[in-house]
Design a protein around this motif. Structure first.
Motif, PDB file in Angstrom:
ATOM      1  N   LEU A 160       0.849  -1.195   0.000  1.00  0.00           N
ATOM      2  CA  LEU A 160       0.000   0.000   0.000  1.00  0.00           C
ATOM      3  C   LEU A 160       0.880   1.239   0.000  1.00  0.00           C
ATOM      4  O   LEU A 160       1.821   1.320   0.804  1.00  0.00           O
ATOM      5  CB  LEU A 160      -0.878   0.045   1.255  1.00  0.00           C
ATOM      6  CG  LEU A 160      -1.662  -1.198   1.655  1.00  0.00           C
ATOM      7  CD1 LEU A 160      -2.426  -0.920   2.959  1.00  0.00           C
ATOM      8  CD2 LEU A 160      -2.635  -1.604   0.558  1.00  0.00           C
ATOM      9  N   LEU A 161       0.582   2.200  -0.855  1.00  0.00           N
ATOM     10  CA  LEU A 161       1.346   3.456  -0.880  1.00  0.00           C
ATOM     11  C   LEU A 161       0.376   4.631  -0.843  1.00  0.00           C
ATOM     12  O   LEU A 161      -0.463   4.767  -1.738  1.00  0.00           O
ATOM     13  CB  LEU A 161       2.196   3.569  -2.141  1.00  0.00           C
ATOM     14  CG  LEU A 161       3.231   2.484  -2.364  1.00  0.00           C
ATOM     15  CD1 LEU A 161       2.781   1.560  -3.484  1.00  0.00           C
ATOM     16  CD2 LEU A 161       4.573   3.085  -2.744  1.00  0.00           C
ATOM     17  N   ASP A 162       0.530   5.452   0.192  1.00  0.00           N
ATOM     18  CA  ASP A 162      -0.370   6.594   0.361  1.00  0.00           C
ATOM     19  C   ASP A 162       0.267   7.840  -0.246  1.00  0.00           C
ATOM     20  O   ASP A 162       1.253   8.362   0.284  1.00  0.00           O
ATOM     21  CB  ASP A 162      -0.667   6.794   1.854  1.00  0.00           C
ATOM     22  CG  ASP A 162      -1.870   7.699   2.097  1.00  0.00           C
ATOM     23  OD1 ASP A 162      -2.481   8.170   1.114  1.00  0.00           O
ATOM     24  OD2 ASP A 162      -2.201   7.925   3.275  1.00  0.00           O
ATOM     25  N   GLU A 163      -0.274   8.296  -1.351  1.00  0.00           N
ATOM     26  CA  GLU A 163       0.186   9.497  -2.075  1.00  0.00           C
ATOM     27  C   GLU A 163       1.709   9.574  -2.226  1.00  0.00           C
ATOM     28  O   GLU A 163       2.352  10.518  -1.740  1.00  0.00           O
ATOM     29  CB  GLU A 163      -0.362  10.760  -1.400  1.00  0.00           C
ATOM     30  CG  GLU A 163      -1.885  10.803  -1.495  1.00  0.00           C
ATOM     31  CD  GLU A 163      -2.466  12.196  -1.372  1.00  0.00           C
ATOM     32  OE1 GLU A 163      -1.918  13.131  -1.981  1.00  0.00           O
ATOM     33  OE2 GLU A 163      -3.477  12.338  -0.679  1.00  0.00           O
ATOM     34  N   PRO A 164       2.303   8.588  -2.907  1.00  0.00           N
ATOM     35  CA  PRO A 164       3.767   8.560  -3.024  1.00  0.00           C
ATOM     36  C   PRO A 164       4.351   9.729  -3.811  1.00  0.00           C
ATOM     37  O   PRO A 164       5.541   9.998  -3.679  1.00  0.00           O
ATOM     38  CB  PRO A 164       4.041   7.233  -3.738  1.00  0.00           C
ATOM     39  CG  PRO A 164       2.784   6.895  -4.439  1.00  0.00           C
ATOM     40  CD  PRO A 164       1.677   7.438  -3.575  1.00  0.00           C
ATOM     41  N   THR A 165       3.571  10.433  -4.598  1.00  0.00           N
ATOM     42  CA  THR A 165       4.134  11.523  -5.411  1.00  0.00           C
ATOM     43  C   THR A 165       4.069  12.873  -4.710  1.00  0.00           C
ATOM     44  O   THR A 165       4.571  13.865  -5.241  1.00  0.00           O
ATOM     45  CB  THR A 165       3.375  11.662  -6.749  1.00  0.00           C
ATOM     46  OG1 THR A 165       2.040  12.093  -6.473  1.00  0.00           O
ATOM     47  CG2 THR A 165       3.347  10.358  -7.511  1.00  0.00           C
ATOM     48  N   GLU A 166       3.478  12.909  -3.535  1.00  0.00           N
ATOM     49  CA  GLU A 166       3.274  14.184  -2.846  1.00  0.00           C
ATOM     50  C   GLU A 166       4.617  14.871  -2.565  1.00  0.00           C
ATOM     51  O   GLU A 166       5.497  14.298  -1.926  1.00  0.00           O
ATOM     52  CB  GLU A 166       2.541  13.927  -1.528  1.00  0.00           C
ATOM     53  CG  GLU A 166       1.973  15.181  -0.900  1.00  0.00           C
ATOM     54  CD  GLU A 166       1.327  14.894   0.450  1.00  0.00           C
ATOM     55  OE1 GLU A 166       1.804  14.012   1.188  1.00  0.00           O
ATOM     56  OE2 GLU A 166       0.329  15.564   0.760  1.00  0.00           O
ATOM     57  N   GLY A 167       4.757  16.086  -3.055  1.00  0.00           N
ATOM     58  CA  GLY A 167       5.964  16.874  -2.802  1.00  0.00           C
ATOM     59  C   GLY A 167       7.191  16.389  -3.553  1.00  0.00           C
ATOM     60  O   GLY A 167       8.319  16.694  -3.158  1.00  0.00           O
ATOM     61  N   ILE A 168       7.002  15.635  -4.634  1.00  0.00           N
ATOM     62  CA  ILE A 168       8.147  15.092  -5.371  1.00  0.00           C
ATOM     63  C   ILE A 168       8.160  15.650  -6.794  1.00  0.00           C
ATOM     64  O   ILE A 168       7.116  15.785  -7.429  1.00  0.00           O
ATOM     65  CB  ILE A 168       8.086  13.551  -5.355  1.00  0.00           C
ATOM     66  CG1 ILE A 168       8.384  13.099  -3.930  1.00  0.00           C
ATOM     67  CG2 ILE A 168       9.055  12.930  -6.335  1.00  0.00           C
ATOM     68  CD1 ILE A 168       8.196  11.661  -3.700  1.00  0.00           C
ATOM     69  N   GLN A 169       9.369  15.982  -7.278  1.00  0.00           N
ATOM     70  CA  GLN A 169       9.461  16.636  -8.587  1.00  0.00           C
ATOM     71  C   GLN A 169       9.149  15.658  -9.723  1.00  0.00           C
ATOM     72  O   GLN A 169       9.396  14.447  -9.603  1.00  0.00           O
ATOM     73  CB  GLN A 169      10.822  17.291  -8.773  1.00  0.00           C
ATOM     74  CG  GLN A 169      11.969  16.323  -8.748  1.00  0.00           C
ATOM     75  CD  GLN A 169      13.295  17.069  -8.726  1.00  0.00           C
ATOM     76  OE1 GLN A 169      13.676  17.640  -7.707  1.00  0.00           O
ATOM     77  NE2 GLN A 169      13.992  17.050  -9.838  1.00  0.00           N
ATOM     78  N   PRO A 170       8.585  16.184 -10.840  1.00  0.00           N
ATOM     79  CA  PRO A 170       8.064  15.339 -11.915  1.00  0.00           C
ATOM     80  C   PRO A 170       9.046  14.293 -12.449  1.00  0.00           C
ATOM     81  O   PRO A 170       8.644  13.154 -12.714  1.00  0.00           O
ATOM     82  CB  PRO A 170       7.691  16.339 -13.006  1.00  0.00           C
ATOM     83  CG  PRO A 170       7.375  17.597 -12.258  1.00  0.00           C
ATOM     84  CD  PRO A 170       8.289  17.600 -11.064  1.00  0.00           C
ATOM     85  N   SER A 171      10.340  14.635 -12.596  1.00  0.00           N
ATOM     86  CA  SER A 171      11.272  13.654 -13.171  1.00  0.00           C
ATOM     87  C   SER A 171      11.415  12.450 -12.241  1.00  0.00           C
ATOM     88  O   SER A 171      11.556  11.307 -12.687  1.00  0.00           O
ATOM     89  CB  SER A 171      12.626  14.302 -13.425  1.00  0.00           C
ATOM     90  OG  SER A 171      13.172  14.722 -12.200  1.00  0.00           O
ATOM     91  N   ILE A 172      11.367  12.698 -10.944  1.00  0.00           N
ATOM     92  CA  ILE A 172      11.503  11.613  -9.964  1.00  0.00           C
ATOM     93  C   ILE A 172      10.209  10.797  -9.888  1.00  0.00           C
ATOM     94  O   ILE A 172      10.241   9.583  -9.653  1.00  0.00           O
ATOM     95  CB  ILE A 172      11.887  12.176  -8.566  1.00  0.00           C
ATOM     96  CG1 ILE A 172      13.064  13.131  -8.652  1.00  0.00           C
ATOM     97  CG2 ILE A 172      12.173  11.038  -7.582  1.00  0.00           C
ATOM     98  CD1 ILE A 172      14.387  12.507  -9.055  1.00  0.00           C
ATOM     99  N   ILE A 173       9.078  11.466 -10.111  1.00  0.00           N
ATOM    100  CA  ILE A 173       7.792  10.742 -10.130  1.00  0.00           C
ATOM    101  C   ILE A 173       7.847   9.633 -11.187  1.00  0.00           C
ATOM    102  O   ILE A 173       7.410   8.509 -10.953  1.00  0.00           O
ATOM    103  CB  ILE A 173       6.617  11.719 -10.396  1.00  0.00           C
ATOM    104  CG1 ILE A 173       6.424  12.633  -9.174  1.00  0.00           C
ATOM    105  CG2 ILE A 173       5.331  10.961 -10.703  1.00  0.00           C
ATOM    106  CD1 ILE A 173       5.313  13.658  -9.307  1.00  0.00           C
ATOM    107  N   LYS A 174       8.429   9.935 -12.329  1.00  0.00           N
ATOM    108  CA  LYS A 174       8.589   8.932 -13.402  1.00  0.00           C
ATOM    109  C   LYS A 174       9.423   7.741 -12.920  1.00  0.00           C
ATOM    110  O   LYS A 174       9.127   6.585 -13.229  1.00  0.00           O
ATOM    111  CB  LYS A 174       9.282   9.559 -14.630  1.00  0.00           C
ATOM    112  CG  LYS A 174       8.404  10.458 -15.427  1.00  0.00           C
ATOM    113  CD  LYS A 174       7.690   9.661 -16.522  1.00  0.00           C
ATOM    114  CE  LYS A 174       6.589  10.489 -17.181  1.00  0.00           C
ATOM    115  NZ  LYS A 174       5.473   9.705 -17.687  1.00  0.00           N
ATOM    116  N   ASP A 175      10.508   8.039 -12.183  1.00  0.00           N
ATOM    117  CA  ASP A 175      11.373   6.963 -11.668  1.00  0.00           C
ATOM    118  C   ASP A 175      10.607   6.070 -10.700  1.00  0.00           C
ATOM    119  O   ASP A 175      10.786   4.850 -10.687  1.00  0.00           O
ATOM    120  CB  ASP A 175      12.580   7.533 -10.898  1.00  0.00           C
ATOM    121  CG  ASP A 175      13.566   8.231 -11.820  1.00  0.00           C
ATOM    122  OD1 ASP A 175      13.456   8.051 -13.053  1.00  0.00           O
ATOM    123  OD2 ASP A 175      14.430   8.958 -11.308  1.00  0.00           O
TER     124      ASP A 175
END
Ligand SMILES: Nc1ncnc2c1ncn2[C@@H]1O[C@H](COP(=O)(O)OP(=O)(O)OP(=O)(O)O)[C@@H](O)[C@H]1O
Length: 236
Positions: A160-175
């Motif tokens: 389970l992952l709760d909002e893993p992209t919160e506060g993370i820059q777009p290039s890292i979101i892709k990773d």
């Protein structure tokens, strides 16, 4: 709905309350091995409450949670972890004064060996490079990878992952999307991710649900997703 007998995670009519105030009003879904499900919804709609209910951090008022066929509804969180469910909380909750390696080892508390499996560092090479650094000195994206690594060492069937992209820059979101897809394929995991970023959900999820006011109000397979329709739920 999938056949519950094959499901890795089966959630049936879950109700959860804070005191007298009910926050989840009957959530049901199943998820299969090697399947990723996204739960989309604005702030305050019930995503975190749902994950805490699945992990046993909040008690169920009624309903049932099954992990790989086992009813965990009344189990303490640590028993649920032993039965195969792991959680990456919102805000990551890593230990800032412990090193990267020590943070990962906290996930190995009940394991026989305390050494971090090579597979984990192969997935997240940056964590190997930084293994002696303090967790608090990592960037947001690196901390997210660390939180995922710590959850994975418990060898879960369901992540389970709760909002893993919160506060993370777009290039890292892709990773992070790439890593989640690799992990799922490698381990045939079931992944449940809560999100407000639709592009990320479309990169990882086979099915998407929308939660509003503690209820699922929309369900779609990725291929059939009407993105404008989902976005209408996410905008205030
Ligand atoms: N500790 C609490 N006591 C009382 N009500 C709470 C508590 N935590 C959450 N709630 C309520 O439960 C509902 C769902 O909140 P929840 O945190 O699960 O939403 P969320 O979708 O995860 O949003 P966010 O992204 O902001 O965390 C909201 O109405 C919220 O006010």
């Amino acid at each position: 709905m999938n056949n519950a007998t094959n499901a890795n995670l089966s959630v049936q009519d879950v109700h959860t309350a804070y005191g007298q105030s009910e926050a989840l009003h009957g959530i049901s879904f199943d998820a299969l091995p090697n399947e990723t499900v996204a739960i989309m919804g604005r702030n305050g709609m019930g995503k975190t409450t749902l994950f805490k209910s699945l992990m046993g951090i909040l008690p169920l008022k009624s309903g049932q949670v099954r992990v790989a066929g086992h009813d965990v509804s009344r189990d303490e969180p640590f028993r649920r972890v032993a039965k195969g469910i792991a959680y990456v909380p919102q805000g990551r909750m890593i230990f800032p004064t412990l090193t990267v390696e020590e943070n990962i080892q906290t996930g190995l508390e009940n394991a026989r060996s305390k050494s971090v499996p090579d597979e984990i560092y192969a997935l997240f090479p940056v964590l190997f490079e930084m293994r002696r650094r303090k967790g608090g000195n990592l960037s947001g994206g690196q901390q997210q990878q660390l939180a995922i690594a710590r959850a994975l060492v418990t060898d879960p069937k369901v992540l389970l992952l709760d909002e893993p992209t919160e506060g993370i820059q777009p290039s890292i979101i892709k990773d992070i999307a790439k890593a989640l897809n690799e992990i799922r394929e490698m381990r045939k995991l079931t992944i449940v991710v809560s999100e407000q970023v639709l592009s990320f959900a479309m990169d990882v999820a086979d099915r998407l649900f929308v939660i509003e006011g503690g209820r699922f109000v929309h369900e779609t397979a990725r291929a059939d997703t009407d993105q404008a329709h989902i976005k209408s739920y996410l905008s205030v």
